[in-house]
Design an enzyme around this catalytic site. Structure first.
Site, PDB file in Angstrom:
ATOM      1  N   MET B   1       0.847  -1.199   0.000  1.00 22.29           N
ATOM      2  CA  MET B   1       0.000   0.000   0.000  1.00 22.29           C
ATOM      3  C   MET B   1       0.878   1.242   0.000  1.00 22.29           C
ATOM      4  O   MET B   1       1.902   1.284   0.637  1.00 22.29           O
ATOM      5  CB  MET B   1      -0.881  -0.006   1.247  1.00 22.29           C
ATOM      6  CG  MET B   1      -1.870   1.119   1.261  1.00 22.29           C
ATOM      7  SD  MET B   1      -3.340   0.761   2.208  1.00 22.29           S
ATOM      8  CE  MET B   1      -2.742   0.723   3.870  1.00 22.29           C
ATOM      9  N   CYS B   2       0.490   2.236  -0.758  1.00 24.54           N
ATOM     10  CA  CYS B   2       1.148   3.539  -0.771  1.00 24.54           C
ATOM     11  C   CYS B   2       0.060   4.586  -0.956  1.00 24.54           C
ATOM     12  O   CYS B   2      -1.072   4.260  -1.283  1.00 24.54           O
ATOM     13  CB  CYS B   2       2.125   3.661  -1.930  1.00 24.54           C
ATOM     14  SG  CYS B   2       3.578   2.597  -1.791  1.00 24.54           S
ATOM     15  N   GLY B   3       0.437   5.828  -0.747  1.00 23.39           N
ATOM     16  CA  GLY B   3      -0.489   6.925  -1.010  1.00 23.39           C
ATOM     17  C   GLY B   3       0.070   7.786  -2.117  1.00 23.39           C
ATOM     18  O   GLY B   3       1.278   8.027  -2.165  1.00 23.39           O
ATOM     19  N   ARG B  32      -1.285   5.359   4.630  1.00 24.42           N
ATOM     20  CA  ARG B  32      -1.055   4.457   3.507  1.00 24.42           C
ATOM     21  C   ARG B  32       0.427   4.286   3.213  1.00 24.42           C
ATOM     22  O   ARG B  32       0.799   3.394   2.437  1.00 24.42           O
ATOM     23  CB  ARG B  32      -1.727   5.000   2.230  1.00 24.42           C
ATOM     24  CG  ARG B  32      -3.215   5.105   2.298  1.00 24.42           C
ATOM     25  CD  ARG B  32      -3.771   5.496   0.943  1.00 24.42           C
ATOM     26  NE  ARG B  32      -3.504   4.478  -0.051  1.00 24.42           N
ATOM     27  CZ  ARG B  32      -4.315   3.453  -0.309  1.00 24.42           C
ATOM     28  NH1 ARG B  32      -5.446   3.335   0.335  1.00 24.42           N
ATOM     29  NH2 ARG B  32      -3.988   2.557  -1.218  1.00 24.42           N
ATOM     30  N   ASN B 176       1.195   3.623  -6.945  1.00 22.67           N
ATOM     31  CA  ASN B 176       0.629   2.821  -5.863  1.00 22.67           C
ATOM     32  C   ASN B 176       0.308   1.466  -6.470  1.00 22.67           C
ATOM     33  O   ASN B 176      -0.489   1.376  -7.388  1.00 22.67           O
ATOM     34  CB  ASN B 176      -0.641   3.495  -5.333  1.00 22.67           C
ATOM     35  CG  ASN B 176      -1.399   2.637  -4.330  1.00 22.67           C
ATOM     36  OD1 ASN B 176      -2.598   2.799  -4.162  1.00 22.67           O
ATOM     37  ND2 ASN B 176      -0.730   1.738  -3.661  1.00 22.67           N
TER      38      ASN B 176
END
Lengths: 223, 299
Positions: B1-3, B32, B176
């Site tokens: 997960m990333c933002g 995130r 992402n």
């Protein structure tokens, strides 16, 4: 009615209060897209969320009525057991995922995987749904007033699907079926309960052709 | 997960507020991606023949003035620079190839984060709050920006593995998701002459776009081609000199929300990150369709 302002109250406090209550009405102010609002309700409470909600809003709902006066992110009413969840705006992906019961009404569109693995919930979408909706749907009803994206009802079990608009494509084992009197009657009743004035006759019915239920010996040599 | 986040201002009067609008977006996306953060800010265009070069050195006490003196001596042109934490922004009047050659020869341990006439990439490990505060994002100005908060899944938590990744002059990418064919694709691209510095999958996507652009494809065409050649999950935001583009893979598991008002277009992984923007209550909000390229540009 009790007001809870999420600019000053943490979500956990809101949810704890809802879990500890057996009746009442709450109005949740300034949700600002926060996640996990009103999850795990297990009593006939009424919760009005005054704005956009984040992930898993009203998840695991039992008996509660949750009104969202905006959009919701991923997984609204995920695993709902009973009660009503009413989204006034749009819903993101996986709306009503794995839900066993209750009614989920979405006034706008729902994106991909609406009703994925649904197990008995009734979902009424007044707009359109995205791709892979009702994927592996086991039981319950999905009603779409607008269009459905690709692979509708892929690997469907016994969920009933009704679409008024265009279906981009049907998923594996999903077929169009005859709309009989009993389906018109049940759809008419569901539309009424959802506040829709649409005519059940304008919808088409889709369901499982049940060919994936059993291993096909004919194809054994392909594996 | 990333933002990921993107912000494009339609109204030049708001350019002074770009950093103040972007900073809380990145901070909100900490949930995130708490291990590193970065951003690309696009501001005033340099004069023809001059490049903005964002440079990085891990030593906070690195002698940037010494490097500026050396570059001035080598290029025979005045070199301006300003230092911001581990990064420094240089204005150098020289050809790109010359700048790269001189830097490689003089300071092999300095990394070029970005090069162009408008772009400035800055990125670091640490929480988004730390990174935003360290670089003073709140006070930054510009016409548009993209940003990223990272939760590493594919490779180490390092400054080099943070996003955005430069993909060419004034171009960069944030991602992402995760790519499953990055190892094979990296080898293919290396044979085509693209350099990689990390084991990161997004660096491969960035290298892929650079390669396609070098072949003469437009950004639109390069992104369309990526839908065929990249296997995995992604929501991309691509920064360009004039704006930004957004693309989600056809399965569209990785989220994105877009908001548009008369004054701006904003994009984020979650609505929470947009909730503090001015006038958001009247914005048009929607989720980008799978495999559809969205592009905003000033030109």
């Amino acid at each position: 009615m009790r007001e809870i302002d999420l600019e000053s109250t943490p979500v956990r406090e809101l949810n704890r209060e809802l879990h500890d209550s057996i009746a009442g009405t709450w109005r949740v102010l300034h949700p600002h897209g926060a996640h996990a609002l009103a999850v795990g309700i297990h009593a006939p409470l009424r919760i009005e969320i005054a704005g956009h909600a984040g992930y898993y809003c009203a998840g695991m709902n039992q008996e509660g009525t949750v009104i969202i006066e905006g959009n919701v992110a991923t997984g609204v009413a995920e695993n709902m057991m009973s009660g009503l969840v009413h989204v006034h705006g749009h819903a993101s992906q996986s709306a009503g995922a794995t839900a066993h019961g209750g009614l989920l009404i979405i006034e706008g569109d729902a994106s991909a995987r609406c009703g994925i693995s649904m197990k008995g919930v009734e979902i009424v979408v007044k707009g359109s749904v995205g791709h892979m909706s009702a994927f592996m749907g086991q039981a319950g009803t999905l009603v779409v007033h607008g269009d459905a994206g690709d692979a509708l009802g892929d690997s469907l079990y016994e969920a009933k699907l009704f679409v008024r608009g265009r279906v981009a494509s049907l998923g594996a084992d999903c077929v169009e079926k005859e709309m009989r009197e009993e389906h018109l009657a049940s759809l008419t009743a569901l539309l009424e309960r959802s506040g829709s004035d649409a005519d059940a006759k304008d919808f088409r019915r889709y369901g499982s052709s049940r060919k994936l239920y059993n291993f096909q010996g004919d194809h054994a040599s392909h594996y | 997960m990333c933002g990921i986040a993107g912000l494009f201002l339609k109204n030049p009067d708001s350019e002074k507020d770009l950093g103040a609008m972007l900073a809380p977006m990145l901070e909100t996306l900490c949930g995130r991606g708490p291990d590193s953060a970065g951003f690309a800010i696009y501001d005033a265009t340099t004069p023809e023949g001059t490049f903005k070069v964002s440079l990085y050195h891990p030593d906070i006490a690195f002698d940037w003035q010494g490097l500026a003196n050396e570059l001035q001596a080598r290029t025979g042109q005045p070199v301006k620079h300003s230092v911001n934490s581990t990064h420094a922004l240089f204005h150098i009047a020289a050809h790109e190839a010359e700048i790269r050659a001189v830097l490689a020869e003089v300071v092999a341990d300095v990394t070029i984060m970005s090069l162009g006439r408008r772009i400035q990439i800055m990125k670091e490990t640490g929480t988004p709050h730390d990174v935003v505060s360290r670089f003073g994002v709140h006070g930054m100005r510009g016409s548009h920006a993209i940003g990223h908060t990272r939760m590493a899944t594919e490779s180490a938590v390092t400054t080099a593995g943070s996003h955005p990744f430069s993909t060419g002059r004034d171009l960069c990418l944030v991602h992402n998701g995760s790519l499953s064919n990055h190892s094979r694709l990296r080898k293919t691209l290396q044979r085509e002459g693209i350099d990689f510095r990390t084991d990161n999958d997004t660096e491969v996507a960035a290298g892929y776009l650079s390669w396609r652009l070098q072949q003469g494809l437009t950004l639109q065409e390069a992104l369309e081609a990526s839908l065929q050649d990249l296997d995995g999950f992604f929501t991309f935001a691509v920064g360009t000199a004039e704006g930004f583009a957004v693309l989600r893979d056809p399965i569209a598991c990785k989220p994105a929300v877009l908001a548009e008002t008369a004054d701006y277009v904003a994009m984020a992984s979650e609505y929470r990150a947009l909730a503090g923007l001015p006038g958001i209550e009247h914005a048009r909000l929607w989720e980008p369709e799978p495999a559809v390229i969205y592009n905003w540009s000033r030109s």
